[in-house]
Design a protein around this motif. Structure first.
Motif, PDB file in Angstrom:
ATOM      1  N   SER A 139       0.832  -1.199   0.000  1.00  0.00           N
ATOM      2  CA  SER A 139       0.000   0.000   0.000  1.00  0.00           C
ATOM      3  C   SER A 139       0.868   1.251   0.000  1.00  0.00           C
ATOM      4  O   SER A 139       1.963   1.268   0.570  1.00  0.00           O
ATOM      5  N   LEU A 140       0.356   2.313  -0.645  1.00  0.00           N
ATOM      6  CA  LEU A 140       1.106   3.558  -0.730  1.00  0.00           C
ATOM      7  C   LEU A 140       1.349   4.142   0.656  1.00  0.00           C
ATOM      8  O   LEU A 140       2.415   4.695   0.924  1.00  0.00           O
ATOM      9  N   PRO A 194      -0.219   3.544   5.053  1.00  0.00           N
ATOM     10  CA  PRO A 194      -1.068   2.715   5.912  1.00  0.00           C
ATOM     11  C   PRO A 194      -2.546   3.075   5.780  1.00  0.00           C
ATOM     12  O   PRO A 194      -2.924   4.234   5.915  1.00  0.00           O
ATOM     13  N   GLY A 195      -3.358   2.082   5.455  1.00  0.00           N
ATOM     14  CA  GLY A 195      -4.788   2.296   5.301  1.00  0.00           C
ATOM     15  C   GLY A 195      -5.222   2.595   3.891  1.00  0.00           C
ATOM     16  O   GLY A 195      -6.419   2.622   3.592  1.00  0.00           O
ATOM     17  N   CYS A 196      -4.274   2.826   2.972  1.00  0.00           N
ATOM     18  CA  CYS A 196      -4.614   3.125   1.578  1.00  0.00           C
ATOM     19  C   CYS A 196      -4.965   1.835   0.854  1.00  0.00           C
ATOM     20  O   CYS A 196      -4.216   0.861   0.902  1.00  0.00           O
ATOM     21  N   THR A 197      -6.123   1.803   0.216  1.00  0.00           N
ATOM     22  CA  THR A 197      -6.559   0.602  -0.505  1.00  0.00           C
ATOM     23  C   THR A 197      -6.641   0.824  -2.007  1.00  0.00           C
ATOM     24  O   THR A 197      -6.849  -0.117  -2.758  1.00  0.00           O
ATOM     25  N   ARG A 198      -6.463   2.044  -2.455  1.00  0.00           N
ATOM     26  CA  ARG A 198      -6.643   2.339  -3.882  1.00  0.00           C
ATOM     27  C   ARG A 198      -5.335   2.294  -4.657  1.00  0.00           C
ATOM     28  O   ARG A 198      -5.311   1.877  -5.810  1.00  0.00           O
ATOM     29  N   PHE A 199      -4.234   2.712  -4.044  1.00  0.00           N
ATOM     30  CA  PHE A 199      -2.965   2.773  -4.758  1.00  0.00           C
ATOM     31  C   PHE A 199      -1.917   1.923  -4.065  1.00  0.00           C
ATOM     32  O   PHE A 199      -1.754   1.978  -2.848  1.00  0.00           O
ATOM     33  N   MET A 200      -1.202   1.147  -4.879  1.00  0.00           N
ATOM     34  CA  MET A 200      -0.032   0.447  -4.399  1.00  0.00           C
ATOM     35  C   MET A 200       1.201   1.313  -4.684  1.00  0.00           C
ATOM     36  O   MET A 200       1.152   2.268  -5.453  1.00  0.00           O
ATOM     37  N   ARG A 201       2.304   0.968  -4.065  1.00  0.00           N
ATOM     38  CA  ARG A 201       3.521   1.764  -4.221  1.00  0.00           C
ATOM     39  C   ARG A 201       3.944   1.847  -5.692  1.00  0.00           C
ATOM     40  O   ARG A 201       4.254   2.920  -6.210  1.00  0.00           O
ATOM     41  N   LEU A 202       3.934   0.713  -6.392  1.00  0.00           N
ATOM     42  CA  LEU A 202       4.396   0.688  -7.782  1.00  0.00           C
ATOM     43  C   LEU A 202       3.426   1.394  -8.705  1.00  0.00           C
ATOM     44  O   LEU A 202       3.828   2.182  -9.564  1.00  0.00           O
ATOM     45  N   SER A 203       2.130   1.143  -8.543  1.00  0.00           N
ATOM     46  CA  SER A 203       1.150   1.756  -9.437  1.00  0.00           C
ATOM     47  C   SER A 203       1.125   3.273  -9.270  1.00  0.00           C
ATOM     48  O   SER A 203       0.938   4.013 -10.232  1.00  0.00           O
ATOM     49  N   ILE A 242       3.685   5.356  -8.447  1.00  0.00           N
ATOM     50  CA  ILE A 242       4.825   6.007  -9.093  1.00  0.00           C
ATOM     51  C   ILE A 242       4.704   5.919 -10.608  1.00  0.00           C
ATOM     52  O   ILE A 242       5.091   6.840 -11.345  1.00  0.00           O
ATOM     53  N   LEU A 243       4.121   4.830 -11.127  1.00  0.00           N
ATOM     54  CA  LEU A 243       3.956   4.704 -12.572  1.00  0.00           C
ATOM     55  C   LEU A 243       2.912   5.687 -13.095  1.00  0.00           C
ATOM     56  O   LEU A 243       3.077   6.268 -14.181  1.00  0.00           O
ATOM     57  N   GLY A 303       4.603   7.576   7.214  1.00  0.00           N
ATOM     58  CA  GLY A 303       4.776   6.159   6.941  1.00  0.00           C
ATOM     59  C   GLY A 303       4.483   5.786   5.503  1.00  0.00           C
ATOM     60  O   GLY A 303       4.469   4.591   5.168  1.00  0.00           O
ATOM     61  N   ASN A 304       4.244   6.786   4.617  1.00  0.00           N
ATOM     62  CA  ASN A 304       3.940   6.473   3.216  1.00  0.00           C
ATOM     63  C   ASN A 304       5.167   5.905   2.525  1.00  0.00           C
ATOM     64  O   ASN A 304       6.311   6.174   2.914  1.00  0.00           O
ATOM     65  N   MET A 305       4.926   5.117   1.481  1.00  0.00           N
ATOM     66  CA  MET A 305       5.982   4.396   0.788  1.00  0.00           C
ATOM     67  C   MET A 305       6.360   5.033  -0.547  1.00  0.00           C
ATOM     68  O   MET A 305       7.059   4.418  -1.349  1.00  0.00           O
ATOM     69  N   LEU A 306       5.904   6.244  -0.816  1.00  0.00           N
ATOM     70  CA  LEU A 306       6.208   6.892  -2.089  1.00  0.00           C
ATOM     71  C   LEU A 306       7.702   7.170  -2.200  1.00  0.00           C
ATOM     72  O   LEU A 306       8.314   7.741  -1.290  1.00  0.00           O
ATOM     73  N   LEU A 307       8.292   6.750  -3.313  1.00  0.00           N
ATOM     74  CA  LEU A 307       9.705   7.018  -3.533  1.00  0.00           C
ATOM     75  C   LEU A 307       9.916   8.493  -3.847  1.00  0.00           C
ATOM     76  O   LEU A 307       9.053   9.146  -4.434  1.00  0.00           O
ATOM     77  N   THR A 308      11.068   8.991  -3.497  1.00  0.00           N
ATOM     78  CA  THR A 308      11.405  10.377  -3.825  1.00  0.00           C
ATOM     79  C   THR A 308      12.358  10.453  -5.005  1.00  0.00           C
ATOM     80  O   THR A 308      12.813  11.516  -5.377  1.00  0.00           O
ATOM     81  N   ARG A 309      12.631   9.286  -5.605  1.00  0.00           N
ATOM     82  CA  ARG A 309      13.461   9.245  -6.808  1.00  0.00           C
ATOM     83  C   ARG A 309      12.816   8.300  -7.787  1.00  0.00           C
ATOM     84  O   ARG A 309      11.840   7.637  -7.483  1.00  0.00           O
ATOM     85  N   GLN A 310      13.391   8.192  -8.998  1.00  0.00           N
ATOM     86  CA  GLN A 310      12.771   7.434 -10.074  1.00  0.00           C
ATOM     87  C   GLN A 310      13.402   6.056 -10.277  1.00  0.00           C
ATOM     88  O   GLN A 310      13.107   5.394 -11.269  1.00  0.00           O
ATOM     89  N   GLU A 311      14.230   5.592  -9.327  1.00  0.00           N
ATOM     90  CA  GLU A 311      14.958   4.353  -9.563  1.00  0.00           C
ATOM     91  C   GLU A 311      14.045   3.154  -9.767  1.00  0.00           C
ATOM     92  O   GLU A 311      14.422   2.185 -10.394  1.00  0.00           O
ATOM     93  N   ILE A 312      12.838   3.226  -9.192  1.00  0.00           N
ATOM     94  CA  ILE A 312      11.940   2.073  -9.283  1.00  0.00           C
ATOM     95  C   ILE A 312      11.600   1.738 -10.733  1.00  0.00           C
ATOM     96  O   ILE A 312      11.271   0.612 -11.074  1.00  0.00           O
ATOM     97  N   LEU A 313      11.703   2.727 -11.628  1.00  0.00           N
ATOM     98  CA  LEU A 313      11.361   2.501 -13.024  1.00  0.00           C
ATOM     99  C   LEU A 313      12.513   1.896 -13.808  1.00  0.00           C
ATOM    100  O   LEU A 313      12.310   1.365 -14.898  1.00  0.00           O
ATOM    101  N   CYS A 314      13.722   1.976 -13.276  1.00  0.00           N
ATOM    102  CA  CYS A 314      14.892   1.563 -14.036  1.00  0.00           C
ATOM    103  C   CYS A 314      15.099   0.052 -14.086  1.00  0.00           C
ATOM    104  O   CYS A 314      15.534  -0.454 -15.115  1.00  0.00           O
TER     105      CYS A 314
END
Length: 273
Positions: free
Chosen positions: A124-125, A127-136, A138-139, A169-180
Motif C-alpha cells: 500500500s502507498l 497505511p490504510g490506503c486501498t486504492r494505490f499500491m507503491r508501484l502503481s 509512481i507509474l 509512513g507512506n511508501m512513495l519514492l522520492t526518486r525514479q529508480e523504481i522505473l529503471c
C-alpha cells in the motif's frame, strides 16, 4: 445473475446468499493466480486474496457498489454495447501483479529485482490506503511526467513534496529508480540540448555539437576550461530501449500476443490490399 443483493443489508440472508453465489461464479470463471482472486470490497479489485478472506471482507466491509461489470471475476464484456461515458469505469485498474507475472522472473536482471517489484506491486502507498499500491502510484505519476514533458528535476521535486504531504509512513519514492530495473535493457546516449544530434557513431568523441556549437556537457557561467566541461554531467541524455527486449515484453502476455498478430493472422483479406 441477480445483483440486487449488493445493495441489501449485510446481515440479511439475501446478502449472504448473494456473496456465496458470487464466490462460486468467481471460482468457475475468474483467473486464479497463486490460489487467489481479486477482492471486490474496499480492496477495490487491486489486491488478490483467498476465497475465505474475500468472503470475510464482503460480509464485514460490503461489496464495492461501483463495481457493476464483474470483469475481474470472469464476466465477458462487449465494449461496443457500453456507452462511451462508462467505458473508462470498466477497466480502471493497473493489474500490476499480472503484468509482472506475464514478464516472468527469468526475464528480470535478477531475482532480487523481481521480488522487489512484486513486493512494491502489493504494498500500500501508505497505511490504510486501498486504492494505490507503491508501484502503481509512481507509474501513474511518471505517465503524467512523460505526457507533459516535465524535466527529471521538476519530477523529483514533485515526488519529494508529495512524500511530505502524504500521511506519515507512506511508501512513495522520492526518486525514479523504481522505473529503471524493470528488467528492460536500456542505453544512455548523450544528446545535443537542441536535439541536433546524438553523440554516437561518428559523433561519439565530440564535446560540442557540430551543428549548433552547444557544449555536450553542462557548463557553469564562469567556466571556460574545456577540460572542466568534460568532467561535468551531460547536458541531455536519451534513454534508448532496444527493440528486441521491447518485443519480448509485448509478446510476454498470451492474449496481448494474439492481438499484436491479429492483422497478419486474424484479419479477413479481400485480396484488395
Amino acid at each position: 445473475m441477480d445483483r440486487s443483493w449488493v445493495h441489501a443489508s449485510r446481515i440479511t440472508d439475501v446478502y449472504e446468499n448473494g456473496v456465496e453465489e458470487f464466490l462460486q461464479s468467481a471460482q468457475r470463471n475468474a483467473t486464479l493466480v497463486n490460489g487467489k482472486y481479486y477482492c471486490p470490497c474496499n480492496c477495490l479489485n487491486v489486491r488478490r486474496q483467498s476465497i475465505e478472506l474475500i468472503r470475510e471482507h464482503l460480509l464485514c466491509d460490503g461489496f464495492l457498489k461501483s463495481y457493476r461489470t464483474w470483469t475481474w471475476h470472469g464476466e465477458v464484456v462487449n465494449l461496443s454495447s457500453i456507452p462511451q461515458s462508462q467505458e473508462s469505469n470498466v477497466y480502471h485498474e493497473d493489474r500490476m501483479e499480472d503484468m509482472i507475472d506475464d514478464i516472468g522472473e527469468d526475464n528480470f536482471k535478477s531475482a532480487q529485482v523481481y521480488d522487489s517489484l512484486k513486493d512494491d506491486s502489493e504494498k500500500s502507498l501508505y497505511p490504510g490506503c486501498t486504492r494505490f499500491m507503491r508501484l502503481s502510484a509512481i507509474l501513474k505519476l511518471f505517465n503524467i511526467k512523460a505526457r507533459n514533458g516535465w524535466t527529471d528535476r521538476s519530477f523529483t521535486e514533485l515526488l519529494e513534496l508529495l512524500h511530505e504531504m502524504l500521511p506519515e509512513g507512506n511508501m512513495l519514492l522520492t526518486r525514479q529508480e523504481i522505473l529503471c530495473p524493470m528488467g528492460m535493457e536500456y542505453q544512455k546516449i548523450h544528446a545535443c540540448p537542441n536535439d541536433c544530434i546524438l553523440y554516437r557513431k561518428q559523433f561519439e568523441t565530440l564535446t560540442k555539437c557540430p551543428r549548433c556549437g552547444v557544449s555536450r556537457f553542462k557548463v557553469k557561467d564562469d567556466d571556460v576550461d574545456e577540460d572542466n566541461m568534460k568532467k561535468g554531467p551531460p547536458a541531455k541524455v536519451l534513454w534508448y530501449l532496444p527493440i528486441i527486449p521491447r518485443f519480448k515484453r509485448l509478446f510476454a502476455n498470451v492474449n496481448d500476443a494474439k492481438n499484436l498478430i491479429w492483422h497478419a493472422n486474424g484479419r479477413k483479406s479481400d485480396g484488395l490490399s
